[in-house]
Design an enzyme around this catalytic site. Structure first.
Site, PDB file in Angstrom:
ATOM      1  N   TYR A 147       1.144  13.775   1.795  1.00 28.86           N
ATOM      2  CA  TYR A 147       0.820  14.282   3.130  1.00 28.86           C
ATOM      3  C   TYR A 147       1.049  15.791   3.241  1.00 28.86           C
ATOM      4  O   TYR A 147       1.464  16.285   4.277  1.00 28.86           O
ATOM      5  CB  TYR A 147       1.620  13.515   4.209  1.00 28.86           C
ATOM      6  CG  TYR A 147       1.434  12.023   4.083  1.00 28.86           C
ATOM      7  CD1 TYR A 147       0.202  11.440   4.352  1.00 28.86           C
ATOM      8  CD2 TYR A 147       2.469  11.190   3.638  1.00 28.86           C
ATOM      9  CE1 TYR A 147       0.007  10.076   4.204  1.00 28.86           C
ATOM     10  CE2 TYR A 147       2.282   9.830   3.485  1.00 28.86           C
ATOM     11  CZ  TYR A 147       1.045   9.279   3.768  1.00 28.86           C
ATOM     12  OH  TYR A 147       0.843   7.932   3.617  1.00 28.86           O
ATOM     13  N   CYS A 186      -0.376  32.326  12.911  1.00 33.15           N
ATOM     14  CA  CYS A 186      -0.058  32.872  14.236  1.00 33.15           C
ATOM     15  C   CYS A 186       0.269  31.767  15.231  1.00 33.15           C
ATOM     16  O   CYS A 186      -0.440  31.583  16.237  1.00 33.15           O
ATOM     17  CB  CYS A 186      -1.222  33.719  14.736  1.00 33.15           C
ATOM     18  SG  CYS A 186      -1.639  35.018  13.576  1.00 33.15           S
ATOM     19  N   GLU A 229       0.834  -1.209   0.000  1.00 32.48           N
ATOM     20  CA  GLU A 229       0.000   0.000   0.000  1.00 32.48           C
ATOM     21  C   GLU A 229       0.868   1.258   0.000  1.00 32.48           C
ATOM     22  O   GLU A 229       0.853   2.026   0.967  1.00 32.48           O
ATOM     23  CB  GLU A 229      -0.885   0.018   1.256  1.00 32.48           C
ATOM     24  CG  GLU A 229      -1.766  -1.182   1.439  1.00 32.48           C
ATOM     25  CD  GLU A 229      -2.293  -1.295   2.879  1.00 32.48           C
ATOM     26  OE1 GLU A 229      -2.068  -0.385   3.688  1.00 32.48           O
ATOM     27  OE2 GLU A 229      -2.911  -2.322   3.180  1.00 32.48           O
TER      28      GLU A 229
HETATM   29  C1  LIG Z   1      -2.841   1.472   6.463  1.00 32.24           C
HETATM   30  C2  LIG Z   1      -1.870   2.312   5.716  1.00 32.24           C
HETATM   31  N1  LIG Z   1      -1.454   1.888   4.508  1.00 32.24           N
HETATM   32  C3  LIG Z   1      -0.597   2.610   3.761  1.00 32.24           C
HETATM   33  C4  LIG Z   1      -0.109   3.813   4.211  1.00 32.24           C
HETATM   34  C5  LIG Z   1       0.822   4.574   3.337  1.00 32.24           C
HETATM   35  O1  LIG Z   1       2.058   4.738   3.909  1.00 32.24           O
HETATM   36  P1  LIG Z   1       3.232   5.368   3.073  1.00 32.24           P
HETATM   37  O2  LIG Z   1       2.786   6.658   2.560  1.00 32.24           O
HETATM   38  O3  LIG Z   1       4.334   5.471   4.047  1.00 32.24           O
HETATM   39  O4  LIG Z   1       3.560   4.392   1.967  1.00 32.24           O
HETATM   40  C6  LIG Z   1      -0.488   4.289   5.480  1.00 32.24           C
HETATM   41  C7  LIG Z   1       0.045   5.553   5.982  1.00 32.24           C
HETATM   42  O5  LIG Z   1      -0.068   5.952   7.089  1.00 32.24           O
HETATM   43  C8  LIG Z   1      -1.409   3.522   6.244  1.00 32.24           C
HETATM   44  O6  LIG Z   1      -1.839   3.946   7.435  1.00 32.24           O
END
Ligand SMILES: Cc1ncc(COP(=O)(O)O)c(C=O)c1O
Length: 405
Positions: free
Chosen positions: A363, A334, A267
């Site tokens: 992010y 602020c 993921e």
């Molecule tokens: C369940 C889950 N999968 C995948 C990700 C993606 O993580 P990354 O952006 O580090 O690949 C996150 C990020 O917090 C997550 O919580």
């Protein structure tokens, strides 16, 4: 750096205004393919589910989906985004935490759900016919900042490995027939062996959990967490070494337990979009106080990572490379934590100069918020020299509309 994705940064800033998120289409595609190629070479039975939370812009989602990836969603709206990007159900997965019944009603539209706790099973709508999985806490985690370590004793996510057999037993008793197993132990890891370690924990745990139940999981999911270098002196994650180590680990574990190696799910979020995105800002004021402060029209509301985690973003000035002393870069919010970088070597800048924050694809836009009346900026995708506005800036009328009861 004056060009991104073939677009001239001065032209872009003049045409679309600042602050502005800017993305390089070719870079996103390259990142998708690099990850795909690494797993194809070593463990082709791997399915990639892009973590929508990293950046859920629908246009980027469509671009990423066109590379063959599915989507991992953490909220109902993310499921809708994935569906609208044309991703088929079996390639949409849900991984939330502390899910409500409404969350799980949306999760049930996905082909697979990774539950955060045994209690969630009773909240899944009756008739869910996808793959059911639990997120386990592997007992350890890893990440570039403590705030993004999501496994181990301090993590709020998942269930302890020891609780997993009871969770799957309950699922079997409730009539579920299709299973996976999941972990996600942290973000921004550049050590290739971290992922093999997680795969080993998952694989050995799975053997203990599933054998007594007489069931076979359809996937092992080791989550995201594939890191990128944010600082000049950081080395990239060696994708080939990482995929090779994960493959060797799964092959060994499967042979030790006398099973065929399962399909793997990953993921990635940050790895796909992180270094393909930038935040463009203009200098609003330079103040010679106790330090040289360079104030920008961006702020923690547009780039929260430094204030949230103490994280670092490379920053350059368009057309000005040579440092002229130290500077502290800040926004107009602020809060005294609205600091991007303290006491860094920085060129001599004046009002209107264009400043570029690198590695702001993940992010950043997805974490933007309108504090202090600073609304969310526009987003532009540069594709082969052509800029496309893929989100317009929020405006005051829209903002005020919410309060009309
Ligand atoms: C369940 C889950 N999968 C995948 C990700 C993606 O993580 P990354 O952006 O580090 O690949 C996150 C990020 O917090 C997550 O919580």
């Amino acid at each position: 750096m004056n060009m991104i994705g073939g677009c001239d940064l001065r032209d872009i800033a003049n045409r679309f205004g600042t602050p502005l998120y800017l993305y390089d289409a070719a870079r996103i595609e390259r990142n998708c393919h690099a990850l795909r190629d690494a797993f194809n070479a070593h463990y082709p039975a791997t399915d990639i589910f892009y973590a929508v939370k990293a950046n859920g812009n629908p246009h980027l989602l469509r671009l990423i989906a066109s590379c063959g990836t599915g989507a991992d969603c953490a909220a109902p709206l993310e499921v809708t985004l994935a569906e609208r990007a044309g991703i088929p159900r079996e390639k949409i997965m849900y991984t939330g935490n502390y899910e409500s019944r409404d969350d799980l009603a949306a999760a049930a539209r996905c082909g697979a759900v990774n539950l955060d706790d045994i209690t969630a099973i009773g909240k899944l709508p009756a008739g869910f016919d996808g793959i059911l999985s639990f997120r386990i806490n592997p007992g350890e985690g890893g990440g570039s900042h403590p705030g993004i370590v999501t496994g181990g004793p301090d993590a709020k996510f998942g269930i302890p490995i020891e609780s997993a057999p009871a969770a799957y037993r309950l699922a079997v008793d409730r009539g579920f027939t299709r299973f996976g197993i999941h972990l996600m132990a942290g973000s921004n890891n550049r050590d290739p062996l971290f992922f093999a370690r997680m795969a080993a924990i998952l694989c050995h745990s799975a053997a203990d959990i599933f054998r007594p139940l007489g069931i076979l999981p359809e996937y092992f999911d080791i989550g995201g967490g594939f890191g990128i270098p944010y600082a000049e002196d950081e080395t990239p994650l060696d994708l080939d070494a990482m995929a090779r180590a994960v493959a060797a680990t799964l092959a060994l574990c499967a042979s030790q337990h006398g099973v065929t190696p399962p399909r793997l799910r990953i993921e990635p979020g940050r790895f796909i979009v992180g270094d393909a995105g930038y935040l463009l800002a203009r200098v609003t004021a330079v103040k010679k106080g106790l330090r040289r402060f360079v104030g920008l029209d961006a702020g923690m509301n547009t780039l929260i990572r430094p204030a949230l985690y103490g994280s670092h973003h490379r920053v350059t000035v368009v057309g000005k490379e040579t440092p002229a002393g130290m500077a502290t870069l800040c926004g107009r919010i602020c809060e005294n934590t609205d600091i991007f970088a303290a006491d860094i070597p920085f060129p001599a800048v004046t009002e209107g100069d264009i400043v570029l924050f690198h590695d702001a694809g993940a992010y950043c836009a997805s974490m933007a918020f309108p504090y202090n009346g600073r609304l969310r900026p526009a987003e532009v995708l540069c594709d082969n020299g052509k800029p496309f506005r893929i989100a317009r800036a929020e405006n005051e009328a829209e903002f005020m509309e919410r309060y009309e009861a």
